[in-house]
Design a protein around this motif. Structure first.
Motif, PDB file in Angstrom:
ATOM      1  N   ASN A  77       0.915  -1.358   0.169  1.00  0.00           N
ATOM      2  CA  ASN A  77       0.071   0.093   0.005  1.00  0.00           C
ATOM      3  C   ASN A  77       0.834   1.385   0.029  1.00  0.00           C
ATOM      4  O   ASN A  77       1.311   1.674   1.156  1.00  0.00           O
ATOM      5  N   SER A  88      -4.009   6.357  -2.328  1.00  0.00           N
ATOM      6  CA  SER A  88      -3.451   5.135  -1.820  1.00  0.00           C
ATOM      7  C   SER A  88      -3.250   4.316  -3.183  1.00  0.00           C
ATOM      8  O   SER A  88      -4.329   4.216  -3.834  1.00  0.00           O
ATOM      9  N   HIS A  90      -2.475   0.480  -4.585  1.00  0.00           N
ATOM     10  CA  HIS A  90      -2.524  -0.755  -3.995  1.00  0.00           C
ATOM     11  C   HIS A  90      -1.865  -1.843  -5.061  1.00  0.00           C
ATOM     12  O   HIS A  90      -2.179  -1.647  -6.137  1.00  0.00           O
TER      13      HIS A  90
END
Length: 194
Positions: A77, A88, A90
């Motif tokens: 992350n 964010s 991922h």
């Protein structure tokens, strides 16, 4: 002639002895990362942001030589900020590092590591109307310590070799600029090997 056969027999025994001493260990790795997006071709500002990673790892080592390979499958992350916009990201990261270890055996040792990392975007594919790449390629350079045969603490710098995103922007004069975003990351990790 006996000496030649003796040397050949000794060399063959050594070749079979080294793999017999090789160690394959499995473990869990986790840590913090600090990411900074570098942007070329635009007047945008980016800040360092903190994220985390976690996942299983494996390490293969030739103890006599100290040379080995480690690989991991990490959920990563990464938090990034450009101007006032935070996001964010991922990823599934697959780092594969060649590792050289020297020290006092299983009690304590230090290592240096380097190798490629393949990252796959499993989160949002867009950010502020910009398409993010599905995959990323980078290179790791790191060092750390191994303690008591099970614990590893390390620092790693991940250098982006590919772009996180690439897009075109048109200014007020109609000039088109090609903008590239790269995400370089500092990582501090702790691993426990079973």
């Amino acid at each position: 002639m006996k000496k030649i056969f003796g040397v050949i027999a000794l060399a063959a025994a050594f070749m079979f002895a080294v793999p017999a001493q090789a160690q394959l260990k499995f473990g869990v790795k986790a840590g913090l990362n600090v990411s900074k997006v570098s942007i070329s071709g635009a007047d945008l500002d980016s800040d360092n942001r903190t994220g985390f990673f976690v996942g299983p790892m494996a390490e293969f080592t030739l103890p006599v030589i100290g040379l080995g390979v480690d690989a991991a499958l990490l959920y990563d992350n990464k938090s990034v900020k450009v101007d006032s916009e935070s996001k964010s990201l991922h990823y599934i990261d697959i780092p594969i590092n060649v590792k050289y270890t020297i020290g006092l055996g299983s009690l304590a040792s230090v290592y240096g590591a380097t190798g490629p990392q393949f990252s796959y975007n499993i989160g949002n594919k867009k950010w502020n109307g910009v398409d993010l790449d599905d995959s990323d390629f980078s290179w790791n350079i790191g060092a750390g310590v191994k303690l008591l045969g099970h614990l590893q603490v390390g620092y790693n710098y991940n250098i982006a070799l590919g772009n996180t995103a690439e897009f075109k922007e048109t200014d007020a004069m109609g000039k088109i600029d090609k903008i590239k975003m790269k995400n370089n990351t500092h990582q501090i990790s702790v691993a426990y090997m079973f």
